[in-house]
Design an enzyme around this catalytic site. Structure first.
Site, PDB file in Angstrom:
ATOM      1  N   ASP A  22       0.856  -1.202   0.000  1.00 28.34           N
ATOM      2  CA  ASP A  22       0.000   0.000   0.000  1.00 28.34           C
ATOM      3  C   ASP A  22       0.880   1.235   0.000  1.00 28.34           C
ATOM      4  O   ASP A  22       1.528   1.541   1.001  1.00 28.34           O
ATOM      5  CB  ASP A  22      -0.905  -0.038   1.238  1.00 28.34           C
ATOM      6  CG  ASP A  22      -1.613   1.280   1.495  1.00 28.34           C
ATOM      7  OD1 ASP A  22      -1.795   2.067   0.538  1.00 28.34           O
ATOM      8  OD2 ASP A  22      -1.986   1.527   2.665  1.00 28.34           O
ATOM      9  N   ASP A  26      -3.991   4.084   2.616  1.00 30.49           N
ATOM     10  CA  ASP A  26      -5.400   3.872   2.977  1.00 30.49           C
ATOM     11  C   ASP A  26      -5.648   2.461   3.507  1.00 30.49           C
ATOM     12  O   ASP A  26      -6.792   2.076   3.749  1.00 30.49           O
ATOM     13  CB  ASP A  26      -6.309   4.158   1.784  1.00 30.49           C
ATOM     14  CG  ASP A  26      -6.051   3.227   0.594  1.00 30.49           C
ATOM     15  OD1 ASP A  26      -5.160   2.361   0.689  1.00 30.49           O
ATOM     16  OD2 ASP A  26      -6.745   3.374  -0.436  1.00 30.49           O
ATOM     17  N   ASP A  30      -2.024  -1.269  -3.670  1.00 34.27           N
ATOM     18  CA  ASP A  30      -2.301  -0.507  -4.886  1.00 34.27           C
ATOM     19  C   ASP A  30      -1.178  -0.698  -5.903  1.00 34.27           C
ATOM     20  O   ASP A  30      -0.169  -1.354  -5.629  1.00 34.27           O
ATOM     21  CB  ASP A  30      -2.513   0.974  -4.567  1.00 34.27           C
ATOM     22  CG  ASP A  30      -1.452   1.549  -3.641  1.00 34.27           C
ATOM     23  OD1 ASP A  30      -0.265   1.265  -3.861  1.00 34.27           O
ATOM     24  OD2 ASP A  30      -1.808   2.270  -2.684  1.00 34.27           O
ATOM     25  N   ASP A 198     -10.823 -15.827 -15.128  1.00 33.89           N
ATOM     26  CA  ASP A 198     -11.602 -16.236 -13.966  1.00 33.89           C
ATOM     27  C   ASP A 198     -12.769 -17.134 -14.389  1.00 33.89           C
ATOM     28  O   ASP A 198     -13.439 -16.865 -15.390  1.00 33.89           O
ATOM     29  CB  ASP A 198     -12.131 -14.976 -13.266  1.00 33.89           C
ATOM     30  CG  ASP A 198     -12.796 -15.265 -11.937  1.00 33.89           C
ATOM     31  OD1 ASP A 198     -12.135 -15.826 -11.055  1.00 33.89           O
ATOM     32  OD2 ASP A 198     -13.991 -14.932 -11.788  1.00 33.89           O
ATOM     33  N   GLU A 254      -8.710 -20.452 -15.301  1.00 35.87           N
ATOM     34  CA  GLU A 254      -9.092 -21.030 -14.008  1.00 35.87           C
ATOM     35  C   GLU A 254     -10.189 -22.050 -14.299  1.00 35.87           C
ATOM     36  O   GLU A 254     -11.352 -21.703 -14.454  1.00 35.87           O
ATOM     37  CB  GLU A 254      -9.619 -19.951 -13.052  1.00 35.87           C
ATOM     38  CG  GLU A 254      -9.968 -20.541 -11.685  1.00 35.87           C
ATOM     39  CD  GLU A 254     -10.889 -19.661 -10.848  1.00 35.87           C
ATOM     40  OE1 GLU A 254     -10.874 -19.814  -9.608  1.00 35.87           O
ATOM     41  OE2 GLU A 254     -11.636 -18.837 -11.415  1.00 35.87           O
TER      42      GLU A 254
END
Length: 513
Positions: A22, A26, A30, A198, A254
């Protein structure tokens, strides 16, 4: 020297974006955080990174509910940040794969909002799977628990194989097919090297939407829900797009299924390049089980993959240690399993933090859990938060370098992780991080000369023993030490090295005699 595409024998590192690093402070990982850690990944010795979804999303399922397939959620940064990340990764010799989620969108996606605003039978509704009825159209259940159908305000039902906030697309609609071809091109034009797909086996459903026996609700190759034959035509079209770009762009699916033969259908020469091999991930700690999976896999597919952990399953250090009286057993077995995995032909997928030996976090308070599985099961199922806890980089307390000092991570980190931080392990030659670096460097030095086949050798006890050219790999899954075969020297051992015997829960690479 073998001349083959990069993905055929690559080591790909999965970054669960929310939990890697991060930079903004926050509490959520990211893209700028990832950029700052690229030197670490290059030093680790992986070939590529796979980023979990970072596109705009309400985050009902950690970003796997995508509201805009061509952007970056402000939580993670901007498109400029993404472009800079790809540029920097390539400068470090790392390729970049991104997640694409084609089975379903977010309910906040403009298409689904338009579908809700349009009448039944409209073109807008036809992009998703809506049906009439006083009751749900069939008995299908959500993978996340509960029914797979939710009623729209006007009385029609829509299908969601996952959360209600994740309505399934209707892949029989040509507009859906064209949209995703364009999405692929959007990211390929930005320089990505490939995609992880996915729920790749879920796009088409039996058009009649028949009931399923309750016992058949899992991921199966013969099911009205999964692995419909029409899905293969989608990936033939996707392959044409990937092949139209330079640089061996690749796609891995996947694909949860119950058969190696079904898995092989997804990786025919004109379809996906690879598919995850979840049988290896699900195997118990057993030489017999490992050998059967290796044999089945190598017999079925020409471009095998191997994986021990990911963002959806209990971390393998914890899985392998379940029921063992010694708390160190899981880590010992995990290190040995890594040697077996990286000695096999094909590519390997690592999950962030496994190089630190991170265990599953099992004591996350109920109020801190965020996985929809936990909520939808009424707390009966713990969900997947335990493998998604932000990883520790440095320091002695939370946030352990994951975020700027004083930042509270989105999931709490255990106090015991001070001993497992990357900083702590980097200076310890016996650490799991040091072991991963040595293994990956050794594999990279050997892989160009190793054949694509393994030769099984007679192994004592509950041990696994195979030869692959100049490399001999042995792991001992038993409870007694076993003699090593004749060899030309120990290349690396997952435990204290010994020239003559292999201790229980230990693996070794030997120079073939």
């Amino acid at each position: 020297m073998k001349d083959s595409p990069w993905w055929r024998d690559a080591v790909i590192y999965e970054i669960y974006v929310r939990s890697f690093a991060d930079a903004s402070g926050d509490g959520v990982g990211d893209l700028q955080g990832i950029r700052a850690r690229l030197p670490y990944l290059a030093e680790l010795g992986v070939d590529a990174v796979w980023l979990t979804p970072f596109q705009p999303s309400p985050m009902a399922d950690g970003g796997y509910d995508v509201a805009d397939y061509r952007g970056v959620d402000p939580l993670f940064g901007t498109l400029a940040d993404f472009d800079a990340l790809v540029t920097d990764a390539h400068a470090h010799g790392l390729r970049v794969m991104v997640d694409v989620v084609p089975n379903h969108s977010s309910s906040a996606h403009p298409w689904f909002q338009a579908a809700l605003a349009a009448p039944p039978g409209s073109p807008e509704r036809d992009r998703y799977i809506f049906r009439d009825g006083d009751a749900p159209p069939n008995n299908w259940t959500s993978v996340f628990s509960g029914p797979a159908w939710t009623q729209a305000p006007d009385g029609q039902w829509y299908l969601h194989l996952f959360a209600p906030e994740q309505p399934d697309f209707n892949w029989r609609n040509p507009a859906v097919q064209e949209e995703f071809l364009d999405i692929l091109r959007f990211w390929l034009d930005r320089g990505v090297d490939g995609f992880r797909i996915d729920v790749a086996m879920g796009l088409y459903k039996d058009a009649d939407l028949p009931d399923v026996p309750p016992a058949d609700s899992g991921f199966q190759s013969r099911s009205p829900i999964w692995s419909q034959p029409e899905v293969h035509e989608v990936y033939r079209e996707w392959r044409k797009v990937l092949d139209s770009y330079p640089g061996d762009r690749a796609a891995v699916g996947e694909v949860w299924t119950d058969s190696a033969e079904d898995l092989a259908l997804y990786v025919r020469p004109d379809e996906l390049h690879q598919s995850f091999n979840f049988a290896w991930l699900e195997a118990p700690w057993s030489a017999t089980a490992f050998r059967k999976i290796i044999d089945d896999t190598l017999a079925a597919v020409t471009a095998p993959t191997w994986v021990l952990s990911n963002h959806d399953v209990v971390r393998h250090v914890t899985r392998y240690g379940e029921g063992a009286p010694d708390p160190r057993t899981g880590l010992a077995r995990g290190r040995a399993a890594l040697l077996a995995m990286l000695a096999l032909p094909g590519s390997a997928y690592l999950y962030q933090g496994e190089e630190l030996g991170l265990p599953e976090v099992t004591d996350i308070p109920a109020e801190a859990r965020q996985d929809p599985i936990f909520a939808r099961s009424g707390g009966e199922l713990p969900g997947r938060d335990g493998c998604r806890v932000p990883i520790p980089w440095s320091g002695t307390g939370e946030p352990y370098g994951f975020a700027p000092e004083g930042t509270r991570p989105w999931l709490p980190q255990p106090a015991a992780w001070a001993e497992l931080s990357a900083e702590r392990q980097a200076g310890d030659p016996d650490s799991t991080l040091a072991f991963y670096r040595r293994v990956l460097a050794l594999r990279r030095s050997l892989r160009a000369t190793l054949p694509d086949a393994v030769s099984w050798q007679q192994a004592p006890g509950d041990a696994l023993l195979f030869v692959r050219g100049e490399l001999t790999c042995m792991i001992n899954c038993g409870v007694e030490a076993v003699p090593l075969p004749a060899h030309g020297g120990v290349l690396i051992s997952s435990g204290p090295p010994d020239e003559s015997v292999l201790a229980p829960d230990t693996g070794v690479w030997l120079r073939t005699a």
